[in-house]
Design an enzyme around this catalytic site. Structure first.
Site, mmCIF file in Angstrom:
data_model
loop_
_atom_site.group_PDB
_atom_site.id
_atom_site.type_symbol
_atom_site.label_atom_id
_atom_site.label_comp_id
_atom_site.label_asym_id
_atom_site.label_seq_id
_atom_site.Cartn_x
_atom_site.Cartn_y
_atom_site.Cartn_z
ATOM 1 N N ARG A 1 57.255 40.584 57.949
ATOM 2 C CA ARG A 1 57.371 41.213 59.267
ATOM 3 C C ARG A 1 56.937 42.677 59.225
ATOM 4 N NH1 ARG A 1 63.789 39.627 59.150
ATOM 5 N NH2 ARG A 1 63.565 40.188 57.174
ATOM 6 N N LYS B 1 62.926 46.047 56.788
ATOM 7 C CA LYS B 1 63.659 45.916 55.636
ATOM 8 C C LYS B 1 63.954 47.140 54.964
ATOM 9 C CE LYS B 1 65.458 42.755 54.137
ATOM 10 N NZ LYS B 1 66.819 42.510 54.800
ATOM 11 N N TYR C 1 67.016 47.934 58.842
ATOM 12 C CA TYR C 1 68.154 47.056 58.272
ATOM 13 C C TYR C 1 68.313 47.976 56.986
ATOM 14 C CZ TYR C 1 67.691 43.235 61.534
ATOM 15 O OH TYR C 1 67.936 42.216 62.553
ATOM 16 N N HIS D 1 71.905 47.460 54.922
ATOM 17 C CA HIS D 1 72.932 46.568 54.120
ATOM 18 C C HIS D 1 73.255 47.444 53.004
ATOM 19 C CE1 HIS D 1 72.292 43.271 56.768
ATOM 20 N NE2 HIS D 1 70.901 43.358 56.608
ATOM 21 N N GLU E 1 71.893 46.902 61.561
ATOM 22 C CA GLU E 1 73.029 45.914 61.551
ATOM 23 C C GLU E 1 74.281 46.340 61.967
ATOM 24 O OE1 GLU E 1 72.881 47.687 57.341
ATOM 25 O OE2 GLU E 1 71.358 47.241 58.997
ATOM 26 N N ASP F 1 72.881 39.405 52.050
ATOM 27 C CA ASP F 1 72.246 41.071 52.194
ATOM 28 C C ASP F 1 73.407 41.693 52.126
ATOM 29 O OD1 ASP F 1 69.538 40.921 52.973
ATOM 30 O OD2 ASP F 1 69.807 40.186 55.072
#
Length: 371
Positions: free
Chosen positions: A15, A75, A94, A96, A118, A270
């Site tokens: 991505r 990510k 993101y 996490h 998130e 995740d």
């Protein structure tokens, strides 16, 4: 504002943070968009497409990180990327962090402002930037689970849809949120016997509208979980506590009660995973076996369908990227309480209570941290 888009370097991640269309929207408002060469290759967008949209193409990742005020990724930054971050920079991606203390330490040390997709909320308390990827991961979980149930892949040799005179596979979904409801929808759509467990009666009440009336939903209890695990062919772990580590619902002892060749797809990996025996895997080596049960724990499932995932993600993230660029980071966070919920790290301090609790570290109020 100068907005940087580096190529994703996490294993099997295809991505990209901005599509050419998103880059065009930012460039049209006078912002400088710097895209690393090859960053869009995974979605079929070459450098020429970004250049035509008004972006500047950078030869190397180091150039993007050195120049950008705001870095937009997909990510979490990998170790070599974290070494390039600086205190005057903002990262929007993101993160996490609850399941990744090493990353948290590095982000605190670099002093940057880090906003996590998130944990951004909306007026209804939902997670609109997580929802697109949860939807895709939920739908994918049934496809990959069905694949690994096949005997050549070590599974029980069960067709998820069954056949005339032969019962379909039993699919147990843990969690009735976006990921769980979409997993249930796909499983029911191919004819599986689907059970969904969730602690929230309200979430279960919404389930039929997404997954269909054939799906059986029940309020989760330890006894009911143990009962359904014993005859489940495929288990999808889709539990989520925003910002926090996922609860470990399936213990090692429970695996011994499951059928040999059953499959667990742990979407919650995740955030640390909802199975005691889960550990992150990659698309190249997606599974491992513990006590005869196949574990699929790929931490970036939607990365396998990067074109679908990137466009779905950009539909959700672009308004926030525009706000950060148009108003400046501090002002955008000050004026939007929902975007401010996404602030996880600022100036060496954790600013999200659930993330801090999961890491065993203190947190400060985001407004106080921003001054």
């Amino acid at each position: 504002m100068r907005i940087g888009v580096p190529r994703e370097i996490k294993a099997d991640e295809y991505r990209v943070g901005l599509t050419p269309e998103s880059a065009r929207a930012l460039a049209a408002r006078g912002h400088d968009v710097l895209v690393e060469s090859g960053a869009g290759r995974g979605i079929g967008a070459d450098d020429a497409a970004y250049a035509a949209a008004g972006a500047t193409i950078a030869a190397a990742a180091a150039d993007v990180w050195a120049a950008a005020d705001l870095v937009v990724k997909v990510k979490e930054p990998q170790a070599e990327e974290r070494r390039r971050m600086r205190a005057s920079q903002t990262l929007f991606t993101y993160l996490h962090l609850a399941g990744d203390p090493a990353q948290a330490r590095d982000l605190l040390a670099c002093g940057a402002t880090c906003i996590a997709y998130e944990t951004v909320t909306d007026a209804d308390g939902r997670l609109p930037l997580l929802a697109p990827m949860s939807e895709i991961a939920g739908r994918m979980s049934i496809l990959v689970g069905a694949h690994h149930l096949q005997a050549p892949h070590g599974g029980r040799g069960v067709l998820i849809a069954g056949a005339t005179g032969v019962a379909p596979a039993k699919v147990l979904v843990l969690g009735a949120g976006v990921a769980g409801a979409n997993a249930a929808r796909v499983a029911a759509g191919v004819g599986a016997d689907v059970v969904v467990l969730d602690r929230s009666p309200a979430a279960l009440a919404r389930l039929p509208a997404v997954a269909g009336a054939a799906v059986r939903g029940s309020v989760a209890t330890p006894e009911l979980l143990a009962e359904h695990l014993r005859d489940a062919d495929l288990v999808v772990g889709a539990v989520l506590v925003p910002g926090a580590a996922a609860p470990r619902l399936i213990s090692r002892a429970m695996l011994a009660t499951m059928r040999p060749g059953a499959v667990i797809v742990d979407i919650a990996i995740d955030q640390g995973g909802c199975c005691e025996t889960s550990r992150p895997t990659t698309h190249h080596e997606p599974t491992f076996v513990v006590d005869g049960v196949i574990h699929y724990c790929v931490a970036n499932m939607p990365g396998a369908v990067p074109r679908t995932s990137t466009f779905a993600l950009n539909h959700a993230t672009l308004p926030h990227v525009l706000a950060l660029a148009e108003h400046g980071v501090a002002a955008a966070l000050a004026r939007d309480a929902h975007l401010r919920q996404g602030l996880n790290v600022h100036a060496g301090r954790l600013t999200h209570a659930s993330v801090a609790a999961a890491l065993g570290l203190p947190a400060v109020d985001p407004q106080a941290a921003l001054g």
